[in-house]
Design an enzyme around this catalytic site. Structure first.
Site, PDB file in Angstrom:
ATOM      1  N   GLU A 167     -24.281   7.002  85.829  1.00 39.15           N
ATOM      2  CA  GLU A 167     -25.381   8.278  86.080  1.00 39.15           C
ATOM      3  C   GLU A 167     -24.835   9.104  87.306  1.00 39.15           C
ATOM      4  OE1 GLU A 167     -29.259   6.472  86.275  1.00 39.15           O
ATOM      5  OE2 GLU A 167     -29.060   5.675  84.162  1.00 39.15           O
ATOM      6  N   ASN A 299     -27.184   5.371  79.059  1.00 42.54           N
ATOM      7  CA  ASN A 299     -28.374   4.865  79.639  1.00 42.54           C
ATOM      8  C   ASN A 299     -29.579   5.584  79.120  1.00 42.54           C
ATOM      9  OD1 ASN A 299     -26.488   3.257  81.126  1.00 42.54           O
ATOM     10  ND2 ASN A 299     -27.383   4.102  83.222  1.00 42.54           N
TER      11      ASN A 299
END
Ligand code: FCB
Length: 453
Positions: A167, A299
């Site tokens: 991320e 995710n």
């Protein structure tokens, strides 16, 4: 449920964790300070001033944790490596004890029949590098490539699945723009530079990892939400598009050789985030970033409905679900499984990665042990069941989804929320470090065994 849902053969059922969130031992055996050590040791940054100093004490209890994974029948385990445990000063001298820890972990996982998926960067930058400017400076990308070299040389004979970053959007925007995460900086331009150097470091590290671990698969993990406008009005659509542009396309587009999206360059310019344009981008950077990868990790946690409050807006058509515990997890994230089918389809049919993994999906519910030592966390089980089914629909539509990592194996340190949010399928008593399988873990075990439900 009427029809059985069976996943493709060899589907990688796993769980995911991250070093800072579970390891503890923040200053043991030569480990250097990370930005998360510094950030949590500064009062007022984290709920209840919690820290990861001890966390799940996984650095000491790792063998037991692998035994737990084996009991669950996990096919794979995604964990991250603490950069300052390997290179206490960020670069230069290697801390052999740090490497040994992960090397033994990998051996034991393989012995247990569990495939290790290694994330190189899940947010714990060596503080020494932050002191030189952190991700806002280019030399950190170079240091990352060196770190990737050290780790892949040591583990590359046994680890065959590598994720460079987790991320990067969260690192750049929460770490350097809003300052909610370490290093707690609030500076638009630094955030833009950080985003670029994170991407660049990925591009620099991929060939290094391939060289040291020739038959390995290498990818990156991006966070993605299901972002929808609340009406068909231009205002709502613009906000949804900007939010998606900032959190997803700004990262995905360069990775897939499209360069930075032009609508977002314009948007960031109006936000004063690019006072000198993209002057931090050097000639060959975009080619470096667009290096070919074997998979993308996604995710996914939920949906965001975007609504402008301008008075002349169209009537709202899309409403978030009513606020019940089943519809909204304790993070106040909307439980929206259909969005997982959506993002998997979108990413595959738009960017054409060879393969996709759901590298994180899960739910925060604080349900604890009852009098009989069971943890009846049915909301989490429902969340997982509906999301697995949603992922299966994407597979049926042609998406090459190869595995699914539930976030998380253990309750753990949830960043700015400290220990107040529990995502584990295993309960952790932080006083005694006792682990208890939640009902969701027992259910997951059956899913893995049958490769479906
Ligand atoms: C993701 C992070 C992970 C965890 C989950 C809940 O953004 O990658 O570490 O905190 O959210």
């Amino acid at each position: 449920m009427a029809n059985k849902i069976i996943f493709p053969e060899g589907f990688m059922w796993g769980t995911a964790t991250a070093s800072y969130q579970i390891e503890g031992a923040w200053d043991k055996h030569g480990k250097g300070e990370s930005i998360w050590d510094r950030f949590t040791h500064t009062q007022g940054n984290i709920k209840n001033n919690d820290t990861g100093d001890v966390a799940d004490d996984h650095y000491r209890l790792w063998k037991k944790d692998i035994a737990l994974m084996k009991r669950l029948g996990l096919k794979s385990y995604r964990f991250s490596i603490s950069w300052p445990r390997i290179l206490p000063a960020g670069r230069g001298k290697v801390n052999q004890k740090g490497l040994d820890f992960y090397s033994k972990l990998v051996d034991k996982l393989l012995e247990a029949g569990i495939t290790p998926f290694v994330t190189l960067y899940h947010w714990d930058l060596p503080q020494a590098l932050e002191d030189e400017g952190g991700w806002a400076v280019r030399s950190t990308a170079e240091a990352f490539a060196d770190y990737a070299n050290v780790v892949s040389r040591a583990l590359g004979d046994r680890v065959k699945n590598w994720i460079t970053h987790n991320e990067p959007a969260v690192v750049a925007w929460l770490g350097y723009e809003t300052g909610v995460h370490a290093p707690g900086i609030k500076d638009h331009l630094k955030a833009m530079r950080a985003a670029h150097h994170l991407l660049l470091s990925h591009g620099m590290a991929v060939p290094v990892i391939r060289r040291n671990s020739p038959d390995a698969e290498v990818g990156i993990t991006l966070n993605i939400g299901w972002k929808v406008p609340a009406s068909i009005s231009k205002m709502d659509r613009d906000i949804a598009q900007q939010d998606d542009g900032k959190w997803f396309r700004w990262f995905a587009d360069p990775l897939y050789a499209r360069g930075y999206p032009s609508d977002m360059v314009e948007y960031f310019t109006t936000q004063d985030a690019l006072p000198n344009g993209l002057d931090f981008v050097e000639a060959s950077d975009m080619d470096t970033i667009a290096v070919s990868t074997d998979f993308i990790g996604l995710n996914y946690y939920g949906r965001n409905v975007h609504r402008s409050n301008a008075p002349d807006n169209e009537p709202q058509l899309v409403f978030p679900k009513p606020k019940t515990l089943e519809n909204w997890t304790e993070m106040d994230w909307e439980n929206y499984p259909e969005g997982l089918t959506g993002v998997l389809g979108r990413v595959y049919f738009n960017y054409n990665p060879f393969k996709i993994y759901v590298t994180e999906n899960g739910a925060s519910y604080s349900t604890g042990p009852d009098g009989n030592g069971n943890v009846p966390d049915e909301h989490r089980t429902n969340y997982l069941r509906t999301h697995f089914a949603a992922a299966h629909r994407a597979i049926q539509a042609g998406v090459p989804l190869a595995g699914y990592f539930v976030w998380s194996l253990l309750d753990n340190f949830e960043w700015s929320f400290g220990y107040s949010q529990r995502f584990g399928i295993v309960w952790v008593d932080y006083e005694t470090q006792k682990r208890t399988l939640k009902d969701s873990a027992k259910w997951y075990k059956k899913v893995i065994k049958k490769n479906g439900f």
